[in-house]
Design a protein around this motif. Structure first.
Motif, PDB file in Angstrom:
ATOM      1  N   ASP A 115       6.194   0.353   5.948  1.00 52.37           N
ATOM      2  CA  ASP A 115       5.343   1.402   4.882  1.00 52.37           C
ATOM      3  C   ASP A 115       6.338   1.925   3.613  1.00 52.37           C
ATOM      4  N   ALA A 135       1.070  -0.893  -0.080  1.00 53.24           N
ATOM      5  CA  ALA A 135      -0.231   0.060   0.171  1.00 53.24           C
ATOM      6  C   ALA A 135       1.160   1.171   0.401  1.00 53.24           C
ATOM      7  N   ASN A 136       0.730   2.252  -1.011  1.00 50.76           N
ATOM      8  CA  ASN A 136       1.873   3.404  -0.534  1.00 50.76           C
ATOM      9  C   ASN A 136       1.009   4.841  -0.451  1.00 50.76           C
ATOM     10  N   ASP A 137       1.231   4.944   1.545  1.00 49.29           N
ATOM     11  CA  ASP A 137       1.420   6.218   1.409  1.00 49.29           C
ATOM     12  C   ASP A 137       1.525   7.298   1.461  1.00 49.29           C
ATOM     13  N   LEU A 138       2.707   7.105   0.486  1.00 54.60           N
ATOM     14  CA  LEU A 138       3.205   8.425  -0.062  1.00 54.60           C
ATOM     15  C   LEU A 138       2.473   8.119  -1.786  1.00 54.60           C
ATOM     16  N   ARG A 142       6.401   5.022   2.904  1.00 54.76           N
ATOM     17  CA  ARG A 142       7.535   6.083   3.571  1.00 54.76           C
ATOM     18  C   ARG A 142       9.029   5.686   4.312  1.00 54.76           C
ATOM     19  N   THR A 143       8.753   4.667   5.392  1.00 53.84           N
ATOM     20  CA  THR A 143       9.750   4.705   6.460  1.00 53.84           C
ATOM     21  C   THR A 143      10.475   3.487   5.506  1.00 53.84           C
TER      22      THR A 143
END
Length: 274
Positions: A195, A157-160, A197-198
Motif C-alpha cells: 500500500d 488506493a491511497n491509505d495516506l 504507506r508501505t
C-alpha cells in the motif's frame, strides 16, 4: 462550446513519496519507479472567454516565469481543443524548479478545465506526456505509481489520504537536468510493493545525494524536518523541496511553529495529502 463562465482550478502540488532510479536509457532519459502523491493546495488558475488564448501571471513566484510563448499553460491549451480563446490567470504560489511539478501541475489543471467544459480528446495521455513527464499524473492529481519516465501510470488506493503534510523549500532553485546527470548510475533495487504507506516508508529518493551535492541546504531542511518527529521526511522529485508527513494535525502545527521561528526565510506550505 465556448466558455461562458469563469472556471477555477487548483494546480495541486506534486510530491514523490518514493523515487527509484533504475537505469539510464539510450534516449538520454532515466528509467524510474515512483509513487506520486498530491497535496490539497498549490497554484490557483482562473479562465474566462477571450478573443485569443492569453496568460496573466500573479503571485509570489510569477516573476520567475514567462507569460508568453513557452509557458506550459499556453502549450497545454494549444494542445487541446477548447472552443474559443481563453484568458487564463495563474496565481503562482509554488516555487519554480522545486521538485513539486509546479508547471506540470498547472498544465494538469488546464486539462481538468478543458475536460469539464469540452471533454478531453482520445489520446490525451500522449499529449500530456509530450508536455512533460509529470503532466499525465498531474491531470488526475491523485496518488498513483509511475514507471518508465514517469508517464506509465498505475492506480493505487491511497491509505495516506488526509495525512497532514508540510512542504519546505530553502528558496534555492534546482533544475532537474543537473540532478539527474549527477545520479551515480547505481541501481539500488526496485520500489517496494504494497500500500501507499508501505511504499513510502520503505522506499527512498535516489536523487537526494545528487541534489545535496548541488544544494547542500537540502540536507539542512531534511535534518530540521527529521527533528520534528515526522512519520516520514524526504526530498521530493529532484529537489530542492522536502516534505514531512505527520500522524496528527497537532504534530504538523508544532512543526510549522518550530520552523517559522527557526527558519522564517524558508518557503513552507502545510496541507493534507489528497
Amino acid at each position: 462550446m465556448t466558455m461562458r463562465e469563469t472556471a477555477r482550478e487548483t494546480a495541486y502540488a506534486k510530491i514523490n513519496l518514493a523515487l527509484h532510479v533504475r537505469r539510464r536509457r539510450e534516449d538520454g532519459y532515466h528509467e524510474l519507479e515512483t509513487l506520486f502523491a498530491f497535496v490539497d493546495a498549490g497554484d490557483e488558475l482562473r479562465a474566462g472567454p477571450a478573443d485569443a488564448d492569453n496568460l496573466a501571471l500573479t503571485g509570489e513566484f510569477a516573476a520567475q516565469l514567462s507569460g508568453g510563448d513557452g509557458n506550459i499553460v499556453l502549450e497545454a491549451l494549444a494542445a487541446l481543443p477548447h472552443g474559443g480563446g481563453w484568458a487564463v490567470s495563474l496565481d503562482k504560489r509554488l516555487p519554480v524548479a522545486a521538485g513539486l511539478g509546479g508547471g506540470s501541475a498547472d498544465a494538469g489543471a488546464i486539462f481538468r478545465m478543458v475536460e469539464r467544459h469540452h471533454g478531453l480528446p482520445e489520446g490525451w495521455q500522449a499529449l500530456a506526456a509530450r508536455l512533460g513527464a509529470d503532466v499525465p499524473a498531474c491531470v488526475a492529481s491523485t496518488a498513483c505509481i509511475g514507471r518508465g519516465t514517469g508517464t506509465e501510470l498505475e492506480p493505487i488506493a491511497n491509505d495516506l489520504a488526509g495525512v497532514p503534510v508540510l512542504l519546505v523549500n530553502p528558496r534555492v532553485p534546482l533544475a532537474t537536468g543537473p540532478v539527474f546527470r549527477g545520479w551515480d548510475g547505481r541501481d539500488r533495487g526496485p520500489m517496494p510493493t504494497g500500500d501507499v504507506r508501505t511504499i513510502a516508508l520503505d522506499g527512498r529518493n535516489d536523487l537526494e545525494p545528487s541534489a545535496l551535492a548541488l544544494v547542500p541546504q537540502v540536507g539542512e531542511v531534511l535534518r530540521v524536518l527529521g527533528d520534528t518527529s515526522p512519520l516520514l521526511a524526504r526530498m521530493s522529485g529532484s529537489g530542492a523541496t522536502c516534505f514531512a508527513l505527520y500522524e496528527s494535525e497537532a504534530a504538523l502545527a508544532a512543526a510549522v511553529d518550530r520552523l517559522d521561528r527557526a527558519h522564517p526565510q524558508w518557503w513552507k506550505l502545510a496541507g493534507k495529502l489528497r
